[in-house]
Design a protein around this motif. Structure first.
Motif, PDB file in Angstrom:
ATOM      1  N   LEU A  14       0.827  -1.215   0.000  1.00 43.87           N
ATOM      2  CA  LEU A  14       0.000   0.000   0.000  1.00 43.87           C
ATOM      3  C   LEU A  14       0.860   1.263   0.000  1.00 43.87           C
ATOM      4  O   LEU A  14       0.539   2.234  -0.694  1.00 43.87           O
ATOM      5  N   LEU A  15       1.940   1.260   0.758  1.00 42.55           N
ATOM      6  CA  LEU A  15       2.839   2.410   0.763  1.00 42.55           C
ATOM      7  C   LEU A  15       3.447   2.622  -0.618  1.00 42.55           C
ATOM      8  O   LEU A  15       3.528   3.755  -1.101  1.00 42.55           O
TER       9      LEU A  15
ATOM     10  N   TYR B 243       1.704  11.176 -10.836  1.00 45.69           N
ATOM     11  CA  TYR B 243       1.048  12.468 -10.988  1.00 45.69           C
ATOM     12  C   TYR B 243       2.058  13.574 -11.272  1.00 45.69           C
ATOM     13  O   TYR B 243       1.785  14.488 -12.037  1.00 45.69           O
ATOM     14  N   TYR B 244       3.245  13.493 -10.647  1.00 43.79           N
ATOM     15  CA  TYR B 244       4.185  14.599 -10.718  1.00 43.79           C
ATOM     16  C   TYR B 244       5.431  14.368 -11.564  1.00 43.79           C
ATOM     17  O   TYR B 244       6.159  15.322 -11.827  1.00 43.79           O
ATOM     18  N   LEU B 245       5.728  13.136 -11.963  1.00 48.22           N
ATOM     19  CA  LEU B 245       6.926  12.902 -12.771  1.00 48.22           C
ATOM     20  C   LEU B 245       6.776  13.508 -14.156  1.00 48.22           C
ATOM     21  O   LEU B 245       5.727  13.418 -14.785  1.00 48.22           O
ATOM     22  N   SER B 246       7.842  14.115 -14.627  1.00 51.90           N
ATOM     23  CA  SER B 246       7.773  14.706 -15.964  1.00 51.90           C
ATOM     24  C   SER B 246       8.478  13.840 -17.006  1.00 51.90           C
ATOM     25  O   SER B 246       8.219  13.970 -18.192  1.00 51.90           O
TER      26      SER B 246
ATOM     27  N   ILE C 184       3.046   6.014  -2.947  1.00 57.90           N
ATOM     28  CA  ILE C 184       4.219   6.737  -3.449  1.00 57.90           C
ATOM     29  C   ILE C 184       4.261   6.716  -4.974  1.00 57.90           C
ATOM     30  O   ILE C 184       4.514   7.747  -5.610  1.00 57.90           O
ATOM     31  N   SER C 185       3.999   5.561  -5.567  1.00 57.45           N
ATOM     32  CA  SER C 185       4.047   5.490  -7.029  1.00 57.45           C
ATOM     33  C   SER C 185       2.921   6.307  -7.663  1.00 57.45           C
ATOM     34  O   SER C 185       3.114   6.913  -8.722  1.00 57.45           O
TER      35      SER C 185
ATOM     36  N   HIS D 120       3.207   0.189 -10.781  1.00 55.48           N
ATOM     37  CA  HIS D 120       1.992   0.516 -10.038  1.00 55.48           C
ATOM     38  C   HIS D 120       0.867  -0.447 -10.428  1.00 55.48           C
ATOM     39  O   HIS D 120       0.149  -0.971  -9.560  1.00 55.48           O
ATOM     40  N   ALA D 121       0.729  -0.704 -11.714  1.00 54.32           N
ATOM     41  CA  ALA D 121      -0.315  -1.613 -12.193  1.00 54.32           C
ATOM     42  C   ALA D 121      -0.048  -3.047 -11.736  1.00 54.32           C
ATOM     43  O   ALA D 121      -0.967  -3.741 -11.275  1.00 54.32           O
TER      44      ALA D 121
END
Length: 167
Positions: A97-98, A108-111, A102-103, A123-124
Motif C-alpha cells: 500500500l505504501l 502524478y508529478y513525474l515529468s 508513493i508510485s 503501479h499496475a
C-alpha cells in the motif's frame, strides 16, 4: 496466550473492501483503456473518452483507501504487532500500500515519460497483485483466530474437569 480480538469492525471493513474493489477495478480499466484501446478522432487515433473519468474514480477510491489505511495502522496493526500475529503478511500489505501511494504520487508529478512508464507498469503490477496478498492475510488470520479460540475453549474445559475432579 490469551485470545484478543483484533478484527476491524464490520462496517469499516465493508467500506474499505468496497473502496479497494472500486480502486482495483478502475485501475485495471484505466490500464486497459490507456494501453490497448484508442478511438478514431478528427485528427487520428486518440485516447478513449472514458479513460479520464475512470482515472478520476480510481483516484477518489484511492483516497478512501488511504484514509482506511490510516485507521488500520492506528488500530489493527498496532494491536496485532504487540501480539506478534501475521507480521509477515501484515508488513507485506503495508509495504504494498505504501508503494502504491508513493508510485501514484510520482505518476502524478513525474515529468520524464521514460521513468513515468516504468512506474506506471510497476503501479499496475503491484496493484493487480494486492487482492491476492490481502486474501491470504485474511484467510490466514481467520484460521489462526479459530485455532486460538479452540485452544482457549479446550483450556476452559480442562479447568472445569480439574475443578470437578477436585470437588
Amino acid at each position: 496466550m490469551a485470545y484478543i480480538d483484533v478484527r476491524i469492525p464490520t462496517s469499516y471493513r465493508r467500506l474499505l473492501y468496497l473502496a479497494l474493489a472500486v480502486s482495483w477495478v478502475t485501475g485495471i480499466a484505466f490500464f486497459i483503456l490507456s494501453r490497448f484501446i484508442t478511438v478514431e478522432g478528427d485528427f487520428g487515433p486518440e485516447k478513449h473518452p472514458l479513460q479520464f473519468p475512470t482515472l478520476m474514480v480510481h483516484g477518489a477510491a484511492a483516497f478512501i483507501v488511504m484514509m482506511g489505511y490510516g485507521a488500520v495502522m492506528m488500530n489493527h496493526v498496532s494491536a496485532t504487532w504487540r501480539l506478534q500475529r501475521l507480521r509477515g503478511f501484515g508488513i507485506t500489505l503495508l509495504v504494498v500500500l505504501l508503494f502504491q501511494v508513493i508510485s501514484a504520487y510520482l505518476l502524478y508529478y513525474l515529468s520524464s515519460d521514460e521513468i513515468r512508464g516504468v512506474f506506471a507498469n510497476l503501479h499496475a503490477l503491484v496493484g493487480l497483485s494486492f487482492p491476492l496478498i490481502l486474501t491470504i492475510h485474511i484467510v490466514t488470520g481467520r484460521r489462526q483466530r479459530a485455532q486460538m479460540q479452540a485452544q482457549l475453549e479446550a483450556r476452559k474445559a480442562a479447568r472445569k474437569q480439574q475443578q470437578a475432579a477436585a470437588a
